[in-house]
Motif scaffolding. Structure first.
Motif, mmCIF file in Angstrom:
data_model
loop_
_atom_site.group_PDB
_atom_site.id
_atom_site.type_symbol
_atom_site.label_atom_id
_atom_site.label_comp_id
_atom_site.label_asym_id
_atom_site.label_seq_id
_atom_site.Cartn_x
_atom_site.Cartn_y
_atom_site.Cartn_z
ATOM 1 N N ASP A 1 -21.201 -27.206 -31.541
ATOM 2 C CA ASP A 1 -21.353 -25.829 -31.074
ATOM 3 C C ASP A 1 -21.612 -25.785 -29.573
ATOM 4 O O ASP A 1 -21.025 -24.986 -28.854
ATOM 5 C CB ASP A 1 -22.514 -25.147 -31.813
ATOM 6 C CG ASP A 1 -22.155 -24.871 -33.263
ATOM 7 O OD1 ASP A 1 -20.941 -24.956 -33.582
ATOM 8 O OD2 ASP A 1 -23.055 -24.580 -34.065
ATOM 9 N N ILE A 2 -22.505 -26.667 -29.127
ATOM 10 C CA ILE A 2 -22.832 -26.696 -27.699
ATOM 11 C C ILE A 2 -21.579 -27.004 -26.886
ATOM 12 O O ILE A 2 -21.239 -26.295 -25.934
ATOM 13 C CB ILE A 2 -23.903 -27.782 -27.409
ATOM 14 C CG1 ILE A 2 -25.206 -27.420 -28.111
ATOM 15 C CG2 ILE A 2 -24.117 -27.927 -25.909
ATOM 16 C CD1 ILE A 2 -26.260 -28.511 -28.028
ATOM 17 N N VAL A 3 -20.902 -28.074 -27.312
ATOM 18 C CA VAL A 3 -19.739 -28.514 -26.542
ATOM 19 C C VAL A 3 -18.660 -27.434 -26.522
ATOM 20 O O VAL A 3 -18.110 -27.100 -25.473
ATOM 21 C CB VAL A 3 -19.171 -29.826 -27.126
ATOM 22 C CG1 VAL A 3 -17.906 -30.230 -26.378
ATOM 23 C CG2 VAL A 3 -20.210 -30.928 -27.042
ATOM 24 N N ASN A 4 -18.406 -26.868 -27.702
ATOM 25 C CA ASN A 4 -17.358 -25.856 -27.756
ATOM 26 C C ASN A 4 -17.729 -24.604 -26.970
ATOM 27 O O ASN A 4 -16.865 -23.973 -26.367
ATOM 28 C CB ASN A 4 -17.045 -25.513 -29.221
ATOM 29 C CG ASN A 4 -16.296 -26.646 -29.890
ATOM 30 O OD1 ASN A 4 -15.521 -27.352 -29.237
ATOM 31 N ND2 ASN A 4 -16.545 -26.861 -31.172
ATOM 32 N N ALA A 5 -19.012 -24.270 -26.977
ATOM 33 C CA ALA A 5 -19.448 -23.118 -26.191
ATOM 34 C C ALA A 5 -19.205 -23.388 -24.715
ATOM 35 O O ALA A 5 -18.736 -22.509 -23.975
ATOM 36 C CB ALA A 5 -20.927 -22.841 -26.447
ATOM 37 N N ASP A 6 -19.525 -24.592 -24.276
ATOM 38 C CA ASP A 6 -19.283 -24.962 -22.878
ATOM 39 C C ASP A 6 -17.804 -24.883 -22.546
ATOM 40 O O ASP A 6 -17.421 -24.377 -21.492
ATOM 41 C CB ASP A 6 -19.786 -26.386 -22.607
ATOM 42 C CG ASP A 6 -21.277 -26.393 -22.332
ATOM 43 O OD1 ASP A 6 -21.839 -25.279 -22.216
ATOM 44 O OD2 ASP A 6 -21.843 -27.478 -22.235
ATOM 45 N N LYS A 7 -17.010 -25.393 -23.488
ATOM 46 C CA LYS A 7 -15.569 -25.392 -23.246
ATOM 47 C C LYS A 7 -15.064 -23.962 -23.109
ATOM 48 O O LYS A 7 -14.232 -23.665 -22.260
ATOM 49 C CB LYS A 7 -14.852 -26.061 -24.419
ATOM 50 C CG LYS A 7 -14.747 -27.556 -24.293
ATOM 51 C CD LYS A 7 -13.879 -28.076 -25.431
ATOM 52 C CE LYS A 7 -13.819 -29.575 -25.437
ATOM 53 N NZ LYS A 7 -13.223 -30.051 -26.701
ATOM 54 N N ALA A 8 -15.584 -23.080 -23.974
ATOM 55 C CA ALA A 8 -15.130 -21.693 -23.977
ATOM 56 C C ALA A 8 -15.437 -21.025 -22.645
ATOM 57 O O ALA A 8 -14.681 -20.180 -22.168
ATOM 58 C CB ALA A 8 -15.785 -20.937 -25.126
ATOM 59 N N THR A 9 -16.559 -21.388 -22.036
ATOM 60 C CA THR A 9 -16.898 -20.782 -20.758
ATOM 61 C C THR A 9 -16.309 -21.579 -19.596
ATOM 62 O O THR A 9 -16.627 -21.320 -18.441
ATOM 63 C CB THR A 9 -18.428 -20.703 -20.579
ATOM 64 O OG1 THR A 9 -18.957 -22.014 -20.763
ATOM 65 C CG2 THR A 9 -19.048 -19.747 -21.581
ATOM 66 N N GLY A 10 -15.482 -22.548 -19.937
ATOM 67 C CA GLY A 10 -14.772 -23.289 -18.897
ATOM 68 C C GLY A 10 -15.626 -24.288 -18.149
ATOM 69 O O GLY A 10 -15.293 -24.710 -17.049
ATOM 70 N N ARG A 11 -16.741 -24.649 -18.743
ATOM 71 C CA ARG A 11 -17.570 -25.643 -18.077
ATOM 72 C C ARG A 11 -17.209 -27.008 -18.598
ATOM 73 O O ARG A 11 -17.127 -27.188 -19.824
ATOM 74 C CB ARG A 11 -19.041 -25.387 -18.388
ATOM 75 C CG ARG A 11 -19.759 -24.767 -17.212
ATOM 76 C CD ARG A 11 -21.188 -25.115 -17.270
ATOM 77 N NE ARG A 11 -21.812 -24.504 -18.431
ATOM 78 C CZ ARG A 11 -23.128 -24.394 -18.544
ATOM 79 N NH1 ARG A 11 -23.900 -24.832 -17.581
ATOM 80 N NH2 ARG A 11 -23.660 -23.866 -19.616
ATOM 81 N N SER A 12 -16.987 -27.944 -17.721
ATOM 82 C CA SER A 12 -16.698 -29.276 -18.243
ATOM 83 C C SER A 12 -17.849 -30.199 -17.888
ATOM 84 O O SER A 12 -18.206 -30.349 -16.722
ATOM 85 C CB SER A 12 -15.376 -29.796 -17.684
ATOM 86 O OG SER A 12 -15.599 -30.604 -16.575
ATOM 87 N N ARG A 13 -18.437 -30.715 -18.902
ATOM 88 C CA ARG A 13 -19.553 -31.625 -18.689
ATOM 89 C C ARG A 13 -19.342 -32.868 -19.530
ATOM 90 O O ARG A 13 -18.495 -32.896 -20.418
ATOM 91 C CB ARG A 13 -20.863 -30.959 -19.125
ATOM 92 C CG ARG A 13 -21.237 -29.802 -18.237
ATOM 93 C CD ARG A 13 -22.672 -29.451 -18.402
ATOM 94 N NE ARG A 13 -22.914 -28.682 -19.613
ATOM 95 C CZ ARG A 13 -24.086 -28.121 -19.892
ATOM 96 N NH1 ARG A 13 -25.097 -28.261 -19.049
ATOM 97 N NH2 ARG A 13 -24.254 -27.445 -20.996
ATOM 98 N N LYS A 14 -20.139 -33.878 -19.205
ATOM 99 C CA LYS A 14 -20.062 -35.076 -20.030
ATOM 100 C C LYS A 14 -21.239 -35.069 -20.980
ATOM 101 O O LYS A 14 -22.336 -34.677 -20.601
ATOM 102 C CB LYS A 14 -20.108 -36.313 -19.147
ATOM 103 C CG LYS A 14 -18.830 -36.486 -18.382
ATOM 104 C CD LYS A 14 -18.851 -37.755 -17.579
ATOM 105 C CE LYS A 14 -17.514 -37.943 -16.893
ATOM 106 N NZ LYS A 14 -17.598 -38.952 -15.852
ATOM 107 N N TYR A 15 -20.995 -35.525 -22.184
ATOM 108 C CA TYR A 15 -22.051 -35.510 -23.185
ATOM 109 C C TYR A 15 -22.266 -36.908 -23.717
ATOM 110 O O TYR A 15 -21.327 -37.656 -23.922
ATOM 111 C CB TYR A 15 -21.687 -34.599 -24.358
ATOM 112 C CG TYR A 15 -21.279 -33.221 -23.914
ATOM 113 C CD1 TYR A 15 -22.214 -32.200 -23.822
ATOM 114 C CD2 TYR A 15 -19.966 -32.967 -23.575
ATOM 115 C CE1 TYR A 15 -21.832 -30.940 -23.385
ATOM 116 C CE2 TYR A 15 -19.578 -31.710 -23.144
ATOM 117 C CZ TYR A 15 -20.515 -30.694 -23.046
ATOM 118 O OH TYR A 15 -20.144 -29.471 -22.627
#
Lengths: 839, 551
Positions: free
Chosen positions: B31-45
């Protein structure tokens, strides 16, 4: 021993060199070495010969022949060469043979001429061809450098991690350079090349002209160059016969020598050793060998045959058709001891020991002489060190005997170096045997380490020797014997001439349950050779079932894998297999398989609970597990369904399933829930208040709280709520509503099934003493005392207690009395108690 | 943007998540990752699994489509020392996973923890245990020992005795209300990882206070194992002592005063603070317990344990449910009734369940299913005799082809046979007169002298007899699966016999009452117990683990 120094040749003032025979070659070579491509691996490694390579006419009968020999000339393997024209042979650090072809392809063979893999040095080479190539070793691994027909260099520093580097062009280069070499400086690999009188340095980006310091302007054109084993030194040979020696950084000149021969030498290599006194190069022509250092004189040897030089860490090996020799600078310790008329402590000690053996008193004299100078420990140390440098066991022994003799007269001499040297020499002598043919020197052995040596023995399939060495050196089983046995077994399974049964048995016989042995690794090897049945047999010996699983999966023995995974008790492993099976089998078979494995089934169900609810339902369906199906529907009725209709439908499904499961209780309870849900929905619509999702109790409570007594009654009857519960619930709600009138009415509606004490309690809880008192009067006699206490009527409580003649109750009242306000009550009770006692 | 990101002017920082390897956790991560993706944020996890990574987790990440976005790592963290003698694996899910779902995933983790201790303080030469899980842990651990053999040198063990026990060997003890101070604090405030949050009603201020509860706390360490009735007296005595120590400063000259301030005052103040906290806690406990008629509750529990007045107890429970006192408390009492009585009689079984559903909601139908499966709340089956069940059990156990495995697959709710065990082991002490809780005679003091905890009694007996010899009947009633050192134990060294250190391992959790009881036993017999538990258990936690609540 007078002749011991007979083969010593002095070079200048400081150093002596000696050349002695390691082996007389066993190979019966017909050809001249000059007609073959030759490559010999350092550290006493194997020798590869490619015969007939240069023959131009390609008649099918005379294909080139690739042969590999040990350093003593014992043939290891040979193969007819069927690939393209080979330019250069070379050995990698792990003793694999590199065959660099004209078209830039590099083929890798192992010691036994078995093809391993190949790679290419780039596409451009296809047209231009490789003209020359060199194999070199750096800290990055084994590298290959090539010179193409277009006069361009390419190289890779590590063939196991191939990154091709194309070196920059040398401006104005129209012909092949006369000589070139690969240098490694500060972790950068560069190429030094000579064109006539010019020297060029090629690094990654640029090409620069360099001049060696101190070289005479009339030196002439460079025809040969040599880089030392450790890349520190460089030697250049010019067509005027002059040899320049210096550091490879070209910043310092070490010496110069001018010789009479101007012909370009066949080979030129450095002959140094760590901490060498003299830096010398060995130059070989067809029939002449010359050792030149920084002095006027040089040492010359005559060569009877074609010879090939192999530079080593501490000397040069020279082999020809008949012999294999070693040329090196005499190490300091040996020189001190054996130099003629040496008075060094080591020499004296050796002498003393000899006299001692002759039972001569001179032994004592020598010994005293050393002891007087307080040099005995130094003497012993020298003898031990020198023993290491000796090739002949006899000499080693006499030196060690001397050391041991000297040790006796010393209090504090750590035996460690002596013992270690003895052991190491024992190992070295064993591998130097010509059957084995690894002529390692002590210094090379130390540099190579025992682990690598064992690896090399394993590579040569000399398993028994390797194991003996491990046992002799008492290496831990894990990195020693076990590892070697495992390698042996991996080799064994490749022998196709034996039956699976035989091989498996042989392997198990030898390995037993030696710690650290992984049968699964051996089985994996067997599988790689296409012997699946053997692999399965071998896996049976693997004690850790977990280790068996991955290979079984790979071999597509999924059922077996599942069994083993379950046996291992490792849930994760079971999951791995189950999910693997899921992808591999069709759904029906998959479910059938799970049926047989309850553990796997239960695990898969859990997975489905989170990830694949529908599959879960299918699973239950297949099992006719109606109970679980019922639970499933109940669960979805409140987790996934949002609309009332959907929820009712889900619950209805659950009811059906529960009936099938003969769980009437659950079915009835669920039916009730359906009824309740419908009711709540109606209430919600009618009263515009949320009722759905409350329990029955809470629903009724809420209704009473809102004064909807009729509807509450209706639910009470419909759901057959027990009287007790209804009364508890109703008075609680009424009190919260502070509807005291209704409560009184209710209390009188019929006899309370819970008594009247709860009324008192609930009134007091809402701080209504007035109402509480009303009910206190109606409480049953047994509870009356408690009721009176609750409403704070201690006096009446006391009366009641006295009336009951119950001492416990009296004490209870007494405990509530405070001296200030209730003294009269207290007295009353005490009187009563006294009275009871009297009776 | 995090501060560091701003400095670096890029968002390259990794999000690091420390997680238990659970499917649900992976979904949160997704959920966290997909939420980030949806807002166009790219981070490493980066997910760090503790204590280990499970294949299913990776698979879920893959199915959620974020496998490529995260990197995984493992942190082999097994043991959290909560106290001088208490190690917890902090795996509360162990109980449900193993005993309800039959999931053996944690077995190897426990075995590895055991091996860790073995390599540090072992070798464990005397290993006893009872229970299916205990047996499996033991086997896996033995395999680990054999694998690592060779690199361990022989040395004198600091811990030589180990006792492994499954929670399902003794549910009764875990279901009883705790009356030892530490247990009460746990029941009332819930101790988490060795610390407790005392709310405003305890601190008598407007903020709550987090207190570490362990042997370092001088006040607590003296009262933790005491019966609650003694605690108040002790605390007031302590308060008086403290006062006298404070009072000493009167009549001091300057130098002494300086000394006092610099050396003693801080300690006194600290003690003072702790004392007031514990007094506050006691008051708060008293308030809560008297409100719910705690005495009445204890009385009911005791009669359940003794097997008297079952009818009365049943109606007490019924009233408890009707009045909606607390869902988990009601459930606990039902379970206690069932476990002590070897199941409820069918009529009660139905009526109590109906009542419960009416009070607390229909989804508990599934809760009951869970409880039945695990054997905590069952129906007395007419006709099914003990031997029939037994033969089933023994068949499962001997069925080696089916493996260690069928074992764990517990479709078979075991019978508790509590009554028989109680009689055999004398769990209900015969009391002449009042049980003196100030000077306890036996381990029963942790339950006001009414009951010796079964689990502790078993440990005591086995250690005393150096094995299961003479306990055959008990073992039979416990459904077998006992084990002991195979070779006759040679007591070669009488020196360490004096101070025997015993590692008590509880699979599925142990309660503070059990810890207190064993500490008491240790003091009496000259043993020292070290506890290793998958998590601290309490009746409320057990019940919560079984609850199917709405999400």
């Amino acid at each position: 021993m007078a002749c011991y120094t007979a083969n010593w040749d002095p070079l200048g003032e400081e150093a002596f060199y000696r050349k002695f025979e390691l082996y007389s070659m066993a190979w019966n070579l017909k050809e001249d070495l000059r007609d073959c491509l030759v490559a010999a691996a350092p550290y006493g490694g194997p020798i590869a010969l490619l015969k007939n390579n240069l023959r131009k006419e390609k008649s099918p009968g005379s294909r080139p022949l690739l042969e590999i020999y040990s350093a003593s000339g014992v043939p290891l393997a040979s193969v007819l060469w069927k690939s393209g024209q080979v330019v250069q042979l070379g050995w990698t650090a792990s003793e694999d043979l590199l065959c660099i072809q004209e078209d830039g392809t590099v083929l890798i063979y192992n010691l036994f001429c078995e093809f391993k893999r190949h790679f290419s040095m780039g596409n451009e080479v296809l047209q231009n061809h490789v003209r020359e190539a060199k194999v070199f070793h750096t800290e990055y691994g084994t590298g290959v450098a090539i010179l193409t027909g277009a006069h361009r260099f390419s190289l890779t520093t590590n063939i196991d991690n191939l990154k091709l580097r194309r070196m920059p062009e040398v401006p104005g280069l129209q012909k092949l350079p006369s000589c070139w070499a690969v240098l490694s400086q500060d972790r950068v690999t560069i190429i030094l090349l000579a064109v006539g009188q010019d020297l060029y340095l090629l690094d990654n980006t640029s090409c620069s002209v360099v001049t060696p310091p101190g070289i005479s302007p009339h030196a002439g054109a460079y025809v040969q160059m040599a880089v030392s084993f450790n890349y520190c030194h460089l030697a250049l040979f010019t067509d005027t016969g002059s040899i320049w020696m210096g550091t490879s950084s070209l910043k310092e000149k070490l010496g110069e020598f001018s010789c009479d021969f101007r012909a370009p030498p066949r080979q030129m290599v450095w002959c140094t050793r760590p901490r060498s006194k003299q830096r010398a190069v060995v130059v070989a022509w067809d029939r002449r060998l010359l050792v030149a250092g920084n002095s006027k004189e040089c040492i010359q040897f005559v060569l009877d045959e074609d010879s090939y030089l192999v530079p080593e860490l501490d000397g040069v090996r020279i082999f020809s058709r008949t012999t294999h020799e070693f040329l090196h600078e005499i190490p300091e310790a040996s020189e001190e001891i054996f130099k003629i008329a040496s008075m060094a402590p080591g020499a004296l000690l050796l002498e003393a020991q000899r006299e001692y053996e002759k039972e001569s008193q001179k032994a004592d004299e020598y010994l005293r002489e050393i002891k007087d100078q307080n040099l005995l420990s130094e003497a012993a140390r020298q003898c031990i060190e020198a023993a290491g440098y000796e090739h002949e066991p006899e000499t080693q022994k006499s030196l060690l005997r001397a050391a041991s003799f000297g040790k006796c007269f010393l209090d504090k001499f750590s035996p460690e170096s002596f013992v270690r040297t003895c052991r190491d020499l024992r190992v070295l002598n064993a591998i130097r045997d010509y059957q084995i043919g690894i002529p390692l020197t002590f210094a090379q052995y130390k540099q190579l380490t025992i682990e690598v040596l064992l690896d090399r023995l394993v590579l040569r399939r000399l398993y028994p020797l390797a194991i003996k060495i491990c046992e002799y050196l008492r290496l831990s089983e894990f990195q020693g014997v076990s590892r070697i046995l495992a390698h042996w077994a991996c080799y064994k399974v490749q022998q196709k001439d034996k039956s699976d049964e035989e091989v498996a048995h042989a392997v198990n016989q030898k390995l037993g349950d030696t710690p650290g042995i992984s049968y699964s690794e051996i089985a994996a090897r067997a599988y790689d050779c296409g012997r699946t049945e053997l692999a399965i047999k071998l896996l049976e010996y693997e004690p850790r079932s977990g280790e068996q699983v991955p290979l079984l999966l790979k071999m597509k023995k999924s059922q077996l894998a599942l069994n083993k995974a379950i046996e291992s008790g490792d849930t994760d492993l079971v999951y791995t297999v189950v999910l693997h099976l899921k992808n591999e089998l069709n759904r029906g078979t998959f479910f059938m398989t799970l049926q047989k494995q309850p553990v796997a089934l239960s695990l898969y169900r859990q997975f489905c609970k989170h990830q694949e609810l529908e599959t879960l339902k299918d699973l239950y369906n297949q099992d006719d597990d109606h109970q679980e199906l019922g639970n499933f529907h109940v669960h979805s009725s409140y987790s996934s369904e949002k609309r009332i209709e959907g929820r009712v439908a889900a619950l209805q499904n659950a009811v059906d399933e529960y009936y099938k499961a003969k769980n009437e209780f659950a079915a009835k309870a669920t039916e009730d829930q359906i009824k309740l849900l419908r009711m709540q929905r109606r209430l919600q619509d009618d009263l515009d208040k949320p009722y759905v999702d409350y329990s029955l109790h809470d629903t009724v409570y809420g209704l009473v709280l809102d004064g909807n007594h009729k509807r509450a009654e209706q639910l009470y009857r419909e759901f057959r709520i027990p009287d007790k519960r209804f009364w508890w619930l109703k008075i609680g709600a009424l009190a919260e509503r502070e509807d005291w009138e209704e409560m009184e009415k209710f209390s009188k509606s019929k006899k309370s099934p819970i008594g009247y004490l709860p009324f008192v309690e609930i009134c007091m809880k809402h701080h209504n003493r007035h109402e509480a008192k009303k009910y206190a009067a109606r409480v049953t006699p047994e509870q009356r005392v408690k009721a009176h206490i609750l409403v704070g009527e201690l006096d009446q409580a006391a009366d009641a207690a006295i009336e009951h003649k119950n001492e416990n109750e009296m004490n209870l009242v007494l405990s509530k009395c405070t001296a200030a306000t209730d003294s009269s009550v207290g007295e009353k009770i005490n009187r009563a108690k006294a009275q009871i006692l009297k009776k | 943007m995090s501060p560091l990101d701003r400095i670096a002017n890029v968002s390259i920082l990794k999000v690091v998540l420390l997680s238990r390897p659970r499917i649900t956790n992976m979904k949160y991560v997704a959920d966290i990752v997909n939420a980030d993706k949806a807002t166009g944020r790219s981070r490493k996890y980066k997910i760090i699994f503790s204590p280990q990574k499970f294949y299913t987790c990776e698979l879920v990440l893959e199915e959620e489509g974020i496998y490529g976005d995260v990197t995984c790592d493992e942190w082999a963290f097994y043991l959290l020392p909560l106290d001088d003698d208490l190690l917890s694996m902090e795996l509360p899910e162990f109980f449900r996973d193993y005993f309800l779902e039959g999931d053996q995933r944690w077995i190897s983790a426990v075995a590895r923890a055991l091996q860790l201790l073995n390599s540090l303080f072992g070798p464990f030469t005397h290993t006893y245990g009872i229970g299916r899980c205990a047996k499996m842990v033991y086997e896996v651990w033995r395999e680990l020992v054999e694998e690592s053999e060779g690199d361990s040198q022989a040395r004198r063990p600091e811990i030589s005795h180990v006792f492994l026990m499954d929670r399902d060997v003794d549910y009764v003890t875990a279901l009883c209300s705790q009356v030892v101070y530490e247990g009460l604090v746990d029941d009332t405030f819930r101790i988490k990882c060795g610390s407790v949050d005392f709310g405003p009603d305890v601190t008598s201020s407007d903020r709550s206070f987090k207190v570490l509860l362990n042997a370092q706390d001088k006040v607590f360490s003296e009262i933790r194992n005491e019966h609650f009735s003694n605690v108040f007296g002790f605390l007031s005595q302590k308060a008086r002592n403290l006062q006298t120590q404070y009072d000493r400063r009167r009549g001091m000259d300057i130098k002494q005063m300086k000394n006092f301030v610099s050396q003693e005052l801080k300690g006194l103040k600290q003690e003072h603070r702790l004392l007031s906290l514990h007094i506050g806690a006691c008051e708060s406990i008293m308030k809560k317990k008297t409100k719910q008629d705690f005495q009445e509750l204890l009385k009911t529990e005791h009669s359940l344990l003794e097997g008297f007045d079952i009818r009365e107890s049943t109606s007490y429970i019924e009233e408890h449910i009707d009045r909606q006192v607390s869902p988990s408390e009601s459930l606990r009492l039902m379970c206690l009734l069932s476990v002590t009585e070897n199941g409820l009689i069918p009529k009660d079984y139905r009526s109590l369940k109906t009542q419960y559903l009416q009070s607390y909601g229909p989804e508990h139908l599934l809760t009951f299913h869970n409880l039945k499966r695990i054997g905590l709340l069952t129906e007395q089956a007419p006709g099914e005799t003990l031997t029939a069940v037994e033969s089933k059990v023994s068949k499962l156990v001997t069925d080696r082809a089916a493996g260690k495995l069928t074992d764990a697959f517990n479709s078979l709710a075991r019978k508790s046979n509590f009554r028989g065990l109680s009689k055999k082991l004398g769990l209900i002490p015969r009391v002449d007169g009042e049980y003196n809780l100030k000077v306890p005679r036996d381990m029963a003091y942790v339950f006001s002298g009414a009951y010796v905890p079964l689990s502790c009694k078993i440990i005591e007996q086995v250690l005393e007899r150096k094995g299961w010899l003479g306990l055959e009947e008990v073992v039979r009633l416990l459904n077998g699966n006992e084990f002991a050192p195979t070779e006759p134990v040679t007591e070669e060294n009488p020196a360490w016999e004096v101070q025997r250190v015993i590692l008590a391992v509880f699979l599925g959790g142990c309660t503070f009452s059990e810890i207190s009881a064993l500490r008491f036993l240790g003091k009496e017999k000259g043993y020292k117990f070290i506890f290793l538990t998958t998590a601290i258990a309490s009746s409320a936690r057990l019940m919560d683990a079984m609850l199917e609540a709405k999400v």
